[in-house]
Design a protein around this motif. Structure first.
Motif, mmCIF file in Angstrom:
data_model
loop_
_atom_site.group_PDB
_atom_site.id
_atom_site.type_symbol
_atom_site.label_atom_id
_atom_site.label_comp_id
_atom_site.label_asym_id
_atom_site.label_seq_id
_atom_site.Cartn_x
_atom_site.Cartn_y
_atom_site.Cartn_z
ATOM 1 N N ALA A 235 22.266 -18.470 69.283
ATOM 2 C CA ALA A 235 21.180 -19.367 68.460
ATOM 3 C C ALA A 235 21.406 -20.279 69.344
ATOM 4 O O ALA A 235 22.704 -20.780 70.043
ATOM 5 C CB ALA A 235 21.306 -19.841 67.744
ATOM 6 N N SER A 237 22.252 -24.269 70.756
ATOM 7 C CA SER A 237 22.790 -25.279 70.311
ATOM 8 C C SER A 237 22.352 -26.199 70.769
ATOM 9 O O SER A 237 20.895 -27.241 71.100
ATOM 10 C CB SER A 237 23.854 -25.520 71.061
ATOM 11 N N ALA A 238 22.655 -27.748 69.943
ATOM 12 C CA ALA A 238 22.290 -28.948 69.453
ATOM 13 C C ALA A 238 22.131 -29.921 71.156
ATOM 14 O O ALA A 238 21.146 -30.689 71.765
ATOM 15 C CB ALA A 238 23.227 -30.226 68.852
ATOM 16 N N LEU A 241 18.883 -28.002 72.627
ATOM 17 C CA LEU A 241 17.773 -28.060 72.534
ATOM 18 C C LEU A 241 17.624 -29.423 73.120
ATOM 19 O O LEU A 241 16.538 -30.220 73.493
ATOM 20 C CB LEU A 241 17.642 -28.516 71.249
ATOM 21 N N VAL A 265 20.720 -33.830 65.962
ATOM 22 C CA VAL A 265 20.130 -32.676 65.436
ATOM 23 C C VAL A 265 21.166 -31.829 65.566
ATOM 24 O O VAL A 265 21.094 -30.352 64.911
ATOM 25 C CB VAL A 265 19.970 -32.119 67.362
ATOM 26 N N LYS A 266 22.569 -32.134 65.902
ATOM 27 C CA LYS A 266 23.840 -31.264 65.733
ATOM 28 C C LYS A 266 23.393 -31.280 63.994
ATOM 29 O O LYS A 266 24.474 -30.342 63.753
ATOM 30 C CB LYS A 266 25.042 -31.604 66.355
ATOM 31 N N LEU A 269 20.783 -28.671 62.621
ATOM 32 C CA LEU A 269 21.385 -27.528 63.073
ATOM 33 C C LEU A 269 23.032 -27.230 61.748
ATOM 34 O O LEU A 269 22.435 -26.246 61.231
ATOM 35 C CB LEU A 269 22.209 -26.910 64.044
ATOM 36 N N ALA A 274 15.851 -23.713 60.821
ATOM 37 C CA ALA A 274 15.895 -23.105 62.049
ATOM 38 C C ALA A 274 16.001 -23.997 63.396
ATOM 39 O O ALA A 274 14.977 -25.306 63.284
ATOM 40 C CB ALA A 274 14.597 -22.192 61.755
ATOM 41 N N PRO A 275 16.439 -23.694 64.303
ATOM 42 C CA PRO A 275 15.670 -24.584 65.716
ATOM 43 C C PRO A 275 14.125 -24.217 65.918
ATOM 44 O O PRO A 275 14.142 -25.406 66.652
ATOM 45 C CB PRO A 275 16.526 -23.405 67.015
ATOM 46 N N ILE A 278 12.975 -27.903 64.574
ATOM 47 C CA ILE A 278 14.214 -28.776 65.442
ATOM 48 C C ILE A 278 13.297 -29.399 66.259
ATOM 49 O O ILE A 278 12.894 -30.098 66.981
ATOM 50 C CB ILE A 278 15.444 -28.358 65.625
ATOM 51 N N ARG A 279 12.877 -27.640 67.128
ATOM 52 C CA ARG A 279 11.715 -28.057 68.595
ATOM 53 C C ARG A 279 10.327 -28.143 68.590
ATOM 54 O O ARG A 279 10.348 -28.994 69.124
ATOM 55 C CB ARG A 279 12.147 -26.395 68.832
#
Length: 339
Positions: A235, A237-238, A241, A265-266, A269, A274-275, A278-279
């Protein structure tokens, strides 16, 4: 126990403090009040967060660890392991900026890099662990007496056999040694505890077979049908992203904005979001940049946004949603499906 310390006006124009974030700078000023009279303190982010950030619940021990890492990289603090096995830190320029009238003795172990000659709080004096672990002084080399040359004689037939004869000599060839030559008993006593290394090993060196290949053993590279499962993709990472967000920006955002976004973001997560959500929030933030604290709301909007708008579940999908402010000229035609 917290103490009253001094902060010079030059601290606000310090280039070293300018390299860290504002939160790390506040953590540094807080450490001045918590460190002992020698600038030492426990290196525990949870303890530091409870002492310096009690009314800022959003600044967690994870953020304090980030602050300490920034301060260590800037050379403002030194993080080390004491002689008792615990983690400690000390302020590097403590004695240059803090003048203690009657300093009390420290209870914290010394830093093995900067305070090797200072008093250790655990050893009650010079640190015994550092003294025992120090490199021993070089030993003087003792000159050995020169040895007499070894003579090898091949006596002719009928000659007397010397007193010292090797048992492994072949017939007709006997090797004699001088009296000054070491005997096997002397050599065994001199080399006690040291095993001689054979010049030629009877075993051939191990080599890899020709068919071996690097990679995972789960899959069979030579078979057409895989016999195992491939490893799942890691996955993002922060940092990954945030790097994607910086790539779509016209100009690189300021460092404080990037650091704030990275911490948010960290944290997201860590909550299991889910990434992709966040994206999506980062894409909304890039389209309408604001304060980094609104990123959480934008991620929530990306997660729970309804593409259909305010459409009633019992209405037909081909009709627009009901708007309370609408005042049509023909109500019967406008609300034929809902009346």
């Amino acid at each position: 126990m917290a103490r009253i310390r001094t902060i010079k006006p030059e601290a606000f124009t310090s280039e070293s403090l300018a390299e860290v974030s504002v939160h790390a700078e506040r953590t540094f000023f807080g450490l001045l009040t918590q460190a002992d009279d020698h600038g030492r303190f426990r290196d525990n982010p949870a303890i530091i967060a409870g002492l310096l950030w009690p009314l800022r619940a959003e600044h967690t021990p994870v953020h304090v660890e980030d602050d300490l890492q920034q301060l260590a990289e800037a050379g403002l603090i030194c993080r080390y392991t004491g002689c008792d096995g615990r983690r400690y830190l000390h302020i590097v320029t403590w004695f240059e900026h803090q003048k203690i009238d009657k300093p009390s003795q420290s209870r914290v172990p010394v830093c093995p890099e900067h305070h090797t000659k200072a008093r250790c709080g655990v050893c009650k004096g010079e640190c015994t662990v550092l003294r025992e672990g120090s490199a021993p002084p070089p030993r003087a080399l003792v000159e050995e007496a020169p040895k007499a040359p070894r003579t090898v004689d091949r006596p002719s037939k009928g000659s007397a056999t010397p007193s010292a004869v090797r048992s492994g000599s072949t017939a007709g060839q006997q090797t004699t040694l001088d009296d000054t030559t070491e005997t096997p008993q002397r050599a065994a006593k001199k080399n006690a505890g040291h095993m001689p290394v054979a010049e030629n090993s009877p075993r051939a060196p191990r080599t890899l077979p020709e068919g071996s290949a690097p990679g995972s053993r789960i899959l069979d590279p030579g078979s057409l049908i895989p016999t195992g499962r491939t490893a799942p993709a890691s996955a993002p990472s922060a940092q990954d992203l945030v790097r994607e967000y910086i790539a779509v920006c016209n100009e690189r955002p300021p460092g404080d904005v990037i650091g704030h976004l990275g911490r948010i973001v960290k944290k997201l997560l860590g909550e299991g979001i889910a990434p992709d959500h966040i994206r999506g929030g980062l894409q909304r933030f890039a389209a309408n940049p604001k304060h980094p604290s609104v990123l959480t709301s934008m991620v929530n909007e990306a997660m729970n946004a309804s593409p259909a708008g305010l459409v009633r579940p019992d209405s037909r999908p081909n009709l627009p949603g009901h708007r309370a402010w609408a005042n049509p000229a023909d109500p019967a035609a406008a609300y034929a499906e809902e009346l």
